[in-house]
Write a protein that holds these residues in place. Structure first.
Motif, PDB file in Angstrom:
ATOM      1  N   SER A 199      -3.286  35.580   1.996  1.00  0.00           N
ATOM      2  CA  SER A 199      -3.345  34.658   0.871  1.00  0.00           C
ATOM      3  C   SER A 199      -2.447  33.461   1.161  1.00  0.00           C
ATOM      4  O   SER A 199      -1.290  33.625   1.556  1.00  0.00           O
ATOM      5  CB  SER A 199      -2.879  35.354  -0.412  1.00  0.00           C
ATOM      6  OG  SER A 199      -2.715  34.419  -1.459  1.00  0.00           O
ATOM      7  N   LEU A 200      -2.987  32.260   0.956  1.00  0.00           N
ATOM      8  CA  LEU A 200      -2.238  31.017   1.143  1.00  0.00           C
ATOM      9  C   LEU A 200      -2.195  30.287  -0.191  1.00  0.00           C
ATOM     10  O   LEU A 200      -3.224  30.138  -0.857  1.00  0.00           O
ATOM     11  CB  LEU A 200      -2.902  30.133   2.197  1.00  0.00           C
ATOM     12  CG  LEU A 200      -3.143  30.761   3.576  1.00  0.00           C
ATOM     13  CD1 LEU A 200      -3.968  29.820   4.446  1.00  0.00           C
ATOM     14  CD2 LEU A 200      -1.818  31.070   4.262  1.00  0.00           C
ATOM     15  N   LYS A 201      -1.003  29.815  -0.569  1.00  0.00           N
ATOM     16  CA  LYS A 201      -0.858  29.134  -1.854  1.00  0.00           C
ATOM     17  C   LYS A 201      -0.001  27.887  -1.689  1.00  0.00           C
ATOM     18  O   LYS A 201       0.996  27.889  -0.978  1.00  0.00           O
ATOM     19  CB  LYS A 201      -0.197  30.069  -2.879  1.00  0.00           C
ATOM     20  CG  LYS A 201       0.005  29.421  -4.255  1.00  0.00           C
ATOM     21  CD  LYS A 201       0.907  30.250  -5.156  1.00  0.00           C
ATOM     22  CE  LYS A 201       0.267  31.540  -5.612  1.00  0.00           C
ATOM     23  NZ  LYS A 201       1.092  32.219  -6.648  1.00  0.00           N
ATOM     24  N   ALA A 202      -0.397  26.814  -2.383  1.00  0.00           N
ATOM     25  CA  ALA A 202       0.401  25.590  -2.428  1.00  0.00           C
ATOM     26  C   ALA A 202       0.345  25.031  -3.843  1.00  0.00           C
ATOM     27  O   ALA A 202      -0.643  25.228  -4.569  1.00  0.00           O
ATOM     28  CB  ALA A 202      -0.115  24.559  -1.429  1.00  0.00           C
ATOM     29  N   THR A 203       1.398  24.328  -4.223  1.00  0.00           N
ATOM     30  CA  THR A 203       1.439  23.727  -5.554  1.00  0.00           C
ATOM     31  C   THR A 203       2.340  22.498  -5.549  1.00  0.00           C
ATOM     32  O   THR A 203       3.272  22.399  -4.741  1.00  0.00           O
ATOM     33  CB  THR A 203       1.955  24.732  -6.604  1.00  0.00           C
ATOM     34  OG1 THR A 203       1.913  24.114  -7.898  1.00  0.00           O
ATOM     35  CG2 THR A 203       3.383  25.153  -6.313  1.00  0.00           C
TER      36      THR A 203
ATOM     37  N   SER B 139      -3.247  19.561   1.412  1.00  0.00           N
ATOM     38  CA  SER B 139      -3.430  18.323   0.657  1.00  0.00           C
ATOM     39  C   SER B 139      -2.850  18.416  -0.749  1.00  0.00           C
ATOM     40  O   SER B 139      -2.611  17.398  -1.396  1.00  0.00           O
ATOM     41  CB  SER B 139      -4.918  17.961   0.585  1.00  0.00           C
ATOM     42  OG  SER B 139      -5.640  18.942  -0.119  1.00  0.00           O
ATOM     43  N   VAL B 140      -2.604  19.633  -1.224  1.00  0.00           N
ATOM     44  CA  VAL B 140      -1.996  19.822  -2.536  1.00  0.00           C
ATOM     45  C   VAL B 140      -0.477  19.856  -2.453  1.00  0.00           C
ATOM     46  O   VAL B 140       0.220  19.398  -3.352  1.00  0.00           O
ATOM     47  CB  VAL B 140      -2.517  21.124  -3.184  1.00  0.00           C
ATOM     48  CG1 VAL B 140      -1.752  21.460  -4.460  1.00  0.00           C
ATOM     49  CG2 VAL B 140      -4.002  20.999  -3.477  1.00  0.00           C
ATOM     50  N   ALA B 141       0.058  20.387  -1.349  1.00  0.00           N
ATOM     51  CA  ALA B 141       1.511  20.516  -1.201  1.00  0.00           C
ATOM     52  C   ALA B 141       2.180  19.158  -1.344  1.00  0.00           C
ATOM     53  O   ALA B 141       1.689  18.142  -0.844  1.00  0.00           O
ATOM     54  CB  ALA B 141       1.847  21.133   0.159  1.00  0.00           C
ATOM     55  N   GLU B 142       3.291  19.128  -2.033  1.00  0.00           N
ATOM     56  CA  GLU B 142       4.021  17.895  -2.303  1.00  0.00           C
ATOM     57  C   GLU B 142       4.628  17.356  -1.015  1.00  0.00           C
ATOM     58  O   GLU B 142       5.362  18.052  -0.320  1.00  0.00           O
ATOM     59  CB  GLU B 142       5.119  18.149  -3.340  1.00  0.00           C
ATOM     60  CG  GLU B 142       5.901  16.929  -3.735  1.00  0.00           C
ATOM     61  CD  GLU B 142       5.005  15.866  -4.353  1.00  0.00           C
ATOM     62  OE1 GLU B 142       4.977  14.767  -3.787  1.00  0.00           O
ATOM     63  OE2 GLU B 142       4.343  16.136  -5.358  1.00  0.00           O
ATOM     64  N   LYS B 143       4.343  16.100  -0.697  1.00  0.00           N
ATOM     65  CA  LYS B 143       4.811  15.535   0.574  1.00  0.00           C
ATOM     66  C   LYS B 143       6.072  14.690   0.423  1.00  0.00           C
ATOM     67  O   LYS B 143       6.687  14.313   1.415  1.00  0.00           O
ATOM     68  CB  LYS B 143       3.696  14.694   1.211  1.00  0.00           C
ATOM     69  CG  LYS B 143       2.457  15.526   1.579  1.00  0.00           C
ATOM     70  CD  LYS B 143       1.337  14.661   2.099  1.00  0.00           C
ATOM     71  CE  LYS B 143       0.144  15.515   2.548  1.00  0.00           C
ATOM     72  NZ  LYS B 143      -0.433  16.307   1.445  1.00  0.00           N
ATOM     73  N   ARG B 144       6.452  14.373  -0.814  1.00  0.00           N
ATOM     74  CA  ARG B 144       7.615  13.492  -0.990  1.00  0.00           C
ATOM     75  C   ARG B 144       8.941  14.233  -0.861  1.00  0.00           C
ATOM     76  O   ARG B 144       9.997  13.614  -0.784  1.00  0.00           O
ATOM     77  CB  ARG B 144       7.528  12.791  -2.351  1.00  0.00           C
ATOM     78  CG  ARG B 144       6.395  11.776  -2.410  1.00  0.00           C
ATOM     79  CD  ARG B 144       6.505  10.913  -3.658  1.00  0.00           C
ATOM     80  NE  ARG B 144       6.301  11.711  -4.865  1.00  0.00           N
ATOM     81  CZ  ARG B 144       5.120  11.906  -5.425  1.00  0.00           C
ATOM     82  NH1 ARG B 144       4.033  11.394  -4.877  1.00  0.00           N
ATOM     83  NH2 ARG B 144       5.002  12.618  -6.528  1.00  0.00           N
ATOM     84  N   ASN B 145       8.866  15.562  -0.880  1.00  0.00           N
ATOM     85  CA  ASN B 145      10.040  16.395  -0.617  1.00  0.00           C
ATOM     86  C   ASN B 145      11.179  16.211  -1.608  1.00  0.00           C
ATOM     87  O   ASN B 145      12.345  16.412  -1.269  1.00  0.00           O
ATOM     88  CB  ASN B 145      10.571  16.157   0.812  1.00  0.00           C
ATOM     89  CG  ASN B 145       9.679  16.793   1.856  1.00  0.00           C
ATOM     90  OD1 ASN B 145       9.072  17.815   1.605  1.00  0.00           O
ATOM     91  ND2 ASN B 145       9.600  16.162   3.006  1.00  0.00           N
ATOM     92  N   THR B 146      10.888  15.799  -2.832  1.00  0.00           N
ATOM     93  CA  THR B 146      11.948  15.751  -3.836  1.00  0.00           C
ATOM     94  C   THR B 146      12.441  17.165  -4.147  1.00  0.00           C
ATOM     95  O   THR B 146      13.604  17.372  -4.440  1.00  0.00           O
ATOM     96  CB  THR B 146      11.435  15.081  -5.125  1.00  0.00           C
ATOM     97  OG1 THR B 146      10.201  15.706  -5.508  1.00  0.00           O
ATOM     98  CG2 THR B 146      11.165  13.604  -4.888  1.00  0.00           C
ATOM     99  N   ILE B 147      11.516  18.130  -4.074  1.00  0.00           N
ATOM    100  CA  ILE B 147      11.867  19.550  -4.168  1.00  0.00           C
ATOM    101  C   ILE B 147      11.327  20.188  -2.893  1.00  0.00           C
ATOM    102  O   ILE B 147      10.114  20.384  -2.765  1.00  0.00           O
ATOM    103  CB  ILE B 147      11.260  20.213  -5.419  1.00  0.00           C
ATOM    104  CG1 ILE B 147      11.687  19.468  -6.684  1.00  0.00           C
ATOM    105  CG2 ILE B 147      11.660  21.682  -5.496  1.00  0.00           C
ATOM    106  CD1 ILE B 147      11.038  19.974  -7.952  1.00  0.00           C
ATOM    107  N   PRO B 148      12.182  20.504  -1.920  1.00  0.00           N
ATOM    108  CA  PRO B 148      11.711  20.918  -0.587  1.00  0.00           C
ATOM    109  C   PRO B 148      10.690  22.047  -0.584  1.00  0.00           C
ATOM    110  O   PRO B 148       9.736  22.016   0.193  1.00  0.00           O
ATOM    111  CB  PRO B 148      13.015  21.332   0.116  1.00  0.00           C
ATOM    112  CG  PRO B 148      14.072  20.495  -0.536  1.00  0.00           C
ATOM    113  CD  PRO B 148      13.648  20.387  -1.971  1.00  0.00           C
ATOM    114  N   ILE B 149      10.829  23.032  -1.473  1.00  0.00           N
ATOM    115  CA  ILE B 149       9.931  24.182  -1.437  1.00  0.00           C
ATOM    116  C   ILE B 149       8.496  23.782  -1.736  1.00  0.00           C
ATOM    117  O   ILE B 149       7.547  24.444  -1.296  1.00  0.00           O
ATOM    118  CB  ILE B 149      10.412  25.280  -2.432  1.00  0.00           C
ATOM    119  CG1 ILE B 149       9.668  26.603  -2.183  1.00  0.00           C
ATOM    120  CG2 ILE B 149      10.255  24.816  -3.864  1.00  0.00           C
ATOM    121  CD1 ILE B 149       9.979  27.259  -0.874  1.00  0.00           C
TER     122      ILE B 149
END
Length: 374
Positions: free
Chosen positions: A43-47, A19-29
């Protein structure tokens, strides 16, 4: 990298992360989750570069390493797997697809380089204290409805947390306002929070934090500076940027001499508001409150549908001040009365002045509502 984890454990962590990961994909990573397997844990990380969430879960590590994978896709795959299966993820090296196997199901996911995954960084967080999870839940739940959604007034797009003093008693206050209503809730100041700067926690951070609180241990560790805040709840760490702005001097809009007092049962009042407001589909149409000693009349009108009216007599209200007519937007009335347990108190001055609303059984919360012309 190669590891296996219980489906339920992995799914729970991915639900927080994706739910934190960016979904608009302007920056794919930014649409990917960083997966790091080492030292017997995963360890799992999203930003999205405004918020960063890290969660550590138990796993059987067969080969240490790190990779990234599409967060939303990985979550959906794991969510649709059968219960109680063991999920295995395997990547031969950093350039090959990530292989996922669970029972007889198998798939491959394309990955992006770990080197491209950004680190938001918290920097120095000199102010640290612990806050009871239930208390933090209450502070959020009773204020967030008043957060502004107008991006032009960005400094109102969050909850303002700060240390305050009321008659010599140190308090932690949470305040939110959109210019039409204000919510202020306070609790005892936690040990270590006396020197905290006043910080505005953004709306999205508030929403993500609220999701985590229900699963958090009894205490949540809070660390903050003037630009960052970090919440640690068990195995989850949420770090966020703060809104760079000055919250208004909200005390100046809280009236001091409102002496016309109405008390009414929360359910009686909110049900009556809902019934009379049903006459109009316009969200901004006001509900008029006509007050006389021992009688409250609620009414609303619509040019297309007509007029609706309901009376609450002295069996259900308490009011013995001068007569008054005042109007409020129905949704704003309900947003505030939703925070009340049993009995709500309105303190009026006149038909054009802000009204104070309180929960009779919870003096720690105060609400201010601006009237509408009727």
């Amino acid at each position: 990298m190669k590891f296996s984890a219980e489906r339920a454990t992995l799914l729970k962590a991915l639900a927080h992360i994706q739910s934190v990961a960016e979904k608009r994909n302007t920056i794919p990573i930014l649409a990917n989750v960083l997966i790091h397997a080492a030292d017997g844990q995963l360890s799992l990380k999203a930003t999205d570069m405004e918020i960063e969430v890290v969660e550590v879960i138990p796993a059987t590590i067969k080969r240490e390493g790190a990779t990234t994978a599409p967060a939303a896709v990985l979550y959906e795959i794991v969510r649709k797997l059968p219960d109680n299966v063991l999920v295995e993820l395997d990547q031969a090296d950093g350039d090959t697809p990530l292989q996922l196997r669970a029972d007889r199901y198998a798939t491959r996911l394309n990955v992006l380089s770990v080197d491209d995954f950004p680190s938001m960084g918290a920097g120095e967080l000199p102010c640290r204290f612990k806050l009871n999870a239930g208390v933090l839940r209450s502070l959020i739940d009773r204020t967030r409805f008043a957060i502004s959604t107008e991006e032009t007034r960005y400094y109102l797009n969050g909850i303002f947390f700060h240390a305050a003093d009321a008659d010599g008693v140190p308090l932690l206050r949470a305040v939110a306002t959109d210019g039409h209503r204000l919510a202020r809730v306070e609790t005892d100041l936690p040990e270590g929070a006396a020197e905290m700067p006043g910080v505005i926690i953004p709306r999205k951070t508030v929403a993500e934090l609220r999701k985590l609180i229900d699963e958090a241990p009894e205490e949540i560790e809070v660390a903050l500076s003037e630009t960052r805040v970090q919440f640690t709840a068990g195995s989850i760490m949420l770090t966020s940027k703060l809104i760079d702005g000055t919250f208004p001097e909200y005390d100046r809009v809280i009236p001091r001499n409102n002496n016309r007092i109405l008390r009414v049962g929360k359910k009686d009042f909110s049900d009556a508001v809902a019934r009379v407001a049903a006459i109009s589909q316009e969200r901004s149409r006001p509900v008029k409150l006509t007050l006389e000693p021992g009688l409250l009349t609620l009414s609303a009108s619509s040019p297309e549908q007509g007029v609706a009216k309901e009376e609450l007599d002295d069996n259900r209200i308490s009011y013995d001040a001068e007569s008054l007519e005042i109007g409020f937007q129905a949704r704003y009335l309900n947003d505030i009365t939703d925070q009340v347990e049993k009995e709500v108190e309105f303190a009026f001055s006149d038909s054009a002045a802000p009204t104070i609303v309180r929960d009779v059984d919870s003096p720690s919360a105060l609400y201010v509502l601006m009237p509408m012309r009727v």
